[in-house]
Enzyme design. Sequence first.
Site, PDB file in Angstrom:
ATOM      1  CG  ASN A  10      -1.715   1.232   1.390  1.00  0.00           C
ATOM      2  OD1 ASN A  10      -1.802   2.043   0.462  1.00  0.00           O
ATOM      3  ND2 ASN A  10      -2.324   1.415   2.554  1.00  0.00           N
ATOM      4  CE  LYS A  12       0.088   3.257   4.725  1.00  0.00           C
ATOM      5  NZ  LYS A  12       0.297   3.341   6.158  1.00  0.00           N
ATOM      6  CG  HIS A  95      -5.574   2.120   5.418  1.00  0.00           C
ATOM      7  ND1 HIS A  95      -5.057   3.041   6.296  1.00  0.00           N
ATOM      8  CD2 HIS A  95      -4.606   1.206   5.204  1.00  0.00           C
ATOM      9  CE1 HIS A  95      -3.807   2.697   6.591  1.00  0.00           C
ATOM     10  NE2 HIS A  95      -3.509   1.582   5.943  1.00  0.00           N
ATOM     11  CD  GLU A  97      -2.463   5.618   6.825  1.00  0.00           C
ATOM     12  OE1 GLU A  97      -2.486   5.601   5.583  1.00  0.00           O
ATOM     13  OE2 GLU A  97      -1.529   5.119   7.491  1.00  0.00           O
ATOM     14  CD  GLU A 167      -3.029  -2.216   7.535  1.00  0.00           C
ATOM     15  OE1 GLU A 167      -1.937  -2.445   7.012  1.00  0.00           O
ATOM     16  OE2 GLU A 167      -3.685  -1.180   7.309  1.00  0.00           O
ATOM     17  N   GLY A 173       3.203   2.407  10.665  1.00  0.00           N
ATOM     18  CA  GLY A 173       4.199   3.461  10.484  1.00  0.00           C
ATOM     19  C   GLY A 173       4.951   3.817  11.742  1.00  0.00           C
ATOM     20  CB  SER A 214       5.850  -1.702  11.866  1.00  0.00           C
ATOM     21  OG  SER A 214       5.522  -0.344  12.121  1.00  0.00           O
TER      22      SER A 214
HETATM   23  P1  13P Z   1       3.462   0.457   7.553  1.00  0.00           P
HETATM   24  O1  13P Z   1       3.897  -0.864   6.956  1.00  0.00           O
HETATM   25  O2  13P Z   1       4.212   1.633   7.010  1.00  0.00           O
HETATM   26  O3  13P Z   1       3.394   0.386   9.031  1.00  0.00           O
HETATM   27  O4  13P Z   1       1.940   0.683   7.052  1.00  0.00           O
HETATM   28  C1  13P Z   1       1.020  -0.336   7.202  1.00  0.00           C
HETATM   29  C2  13P Z   1      -0.210   0.030   6.469  1.00  0.00           C
HETATM   30  O5  13P Z   1      -0.932   0.937   6.855  1.00  0.00           O
HETATM   31  C3  13P Z   1      -0.515  -0.722   5.249  1.00  0.00           C
HETATM   32  O6  13P Z   1      -1.812  -0.462   4.825  1.00  0.00           O
END
Ligand code: 13P
Length: 257
Positions: A10, A12, A95, A97, A167, A173, A214
């Site tokens: 992903n 983003k 997601h 976010e 997640e 992140g 992560s």
């Molecule tokens: P990270 O791997 O950067 O922690 O992000 C995970 C994520 O949100 C994948 O959708």
Amino acid sequence: MARMPIIAGNWKMNKTPGESVAFVRELTPKIADYGEVERIVAPTMLALSAVAAALRESPVQVAAQDAHWQVDGAYTSQVSAAMLTPFVDYVIIGHSECRAFLGETDENVNRKAKAILAEDLHPIIAVGESLAQYEADETLHVVRSQVIAALEGLSAGDMDRVVIAYEPIWAIGSGKSASGEVAEDIIRSAVRDTIAMLHGDDAAESVRIQYGGSVKPSNMEEFMSQPNIDGALVGGASLDVDDFAALVEIAARVKGS
Ligand code: 13P
């Protein structure tokens, strides 16, 4: 029946269309041999068309990072699942976010899942608890409710086209991942067992469930060794060609053996 491992990057809001195409051209030869793993990139909407064209002869598949549930209409800024069909096989929805910054709700995630399935695409439905919920011991309840809401009205037969990505928000992140054992426990009891309750054991066994938060080459084996974790939804590490290729190689080695 064994579930096919599934690794999705992903990206983003990273990489321009030009950078995205250059990236997949470099990535594809490095992961072309791992046919036992489903390999997916999710660029920005703006890059989907160019990336899909670049991957036309490639085993690497494309995902969108969201889709609206209506086919068309007065929804400024939105892109429908129907519009995505020439370019993608998968669509990430729910997601954290989007839930945090764009007001995404469980109800709309469910509408989107139905629209995506109606277009013969696969939803990757992201669920997960916040740090406050984790610390208050609410994880199982929160994740179960998100799964139940997202799958409302779907059939048992839809389940082999659905992917769930667990997640934990506190792991995204942050460099802090859940341990493989903790993730396995939550995925089994809050996701797979919930789907078994809704749609029976066979349907639950067919759903692929990813861990996200992560994930990197150094912890990938820990996640892939867990029986109920079928792959990973990866942010940061998927932006690096060598890390992405390493994740695919580890999934193939651990899940293939
Ligand atoms: P990270 O791997 O950067 O922690 O992000 C995970 C994520 O949100 C994948 O959708």
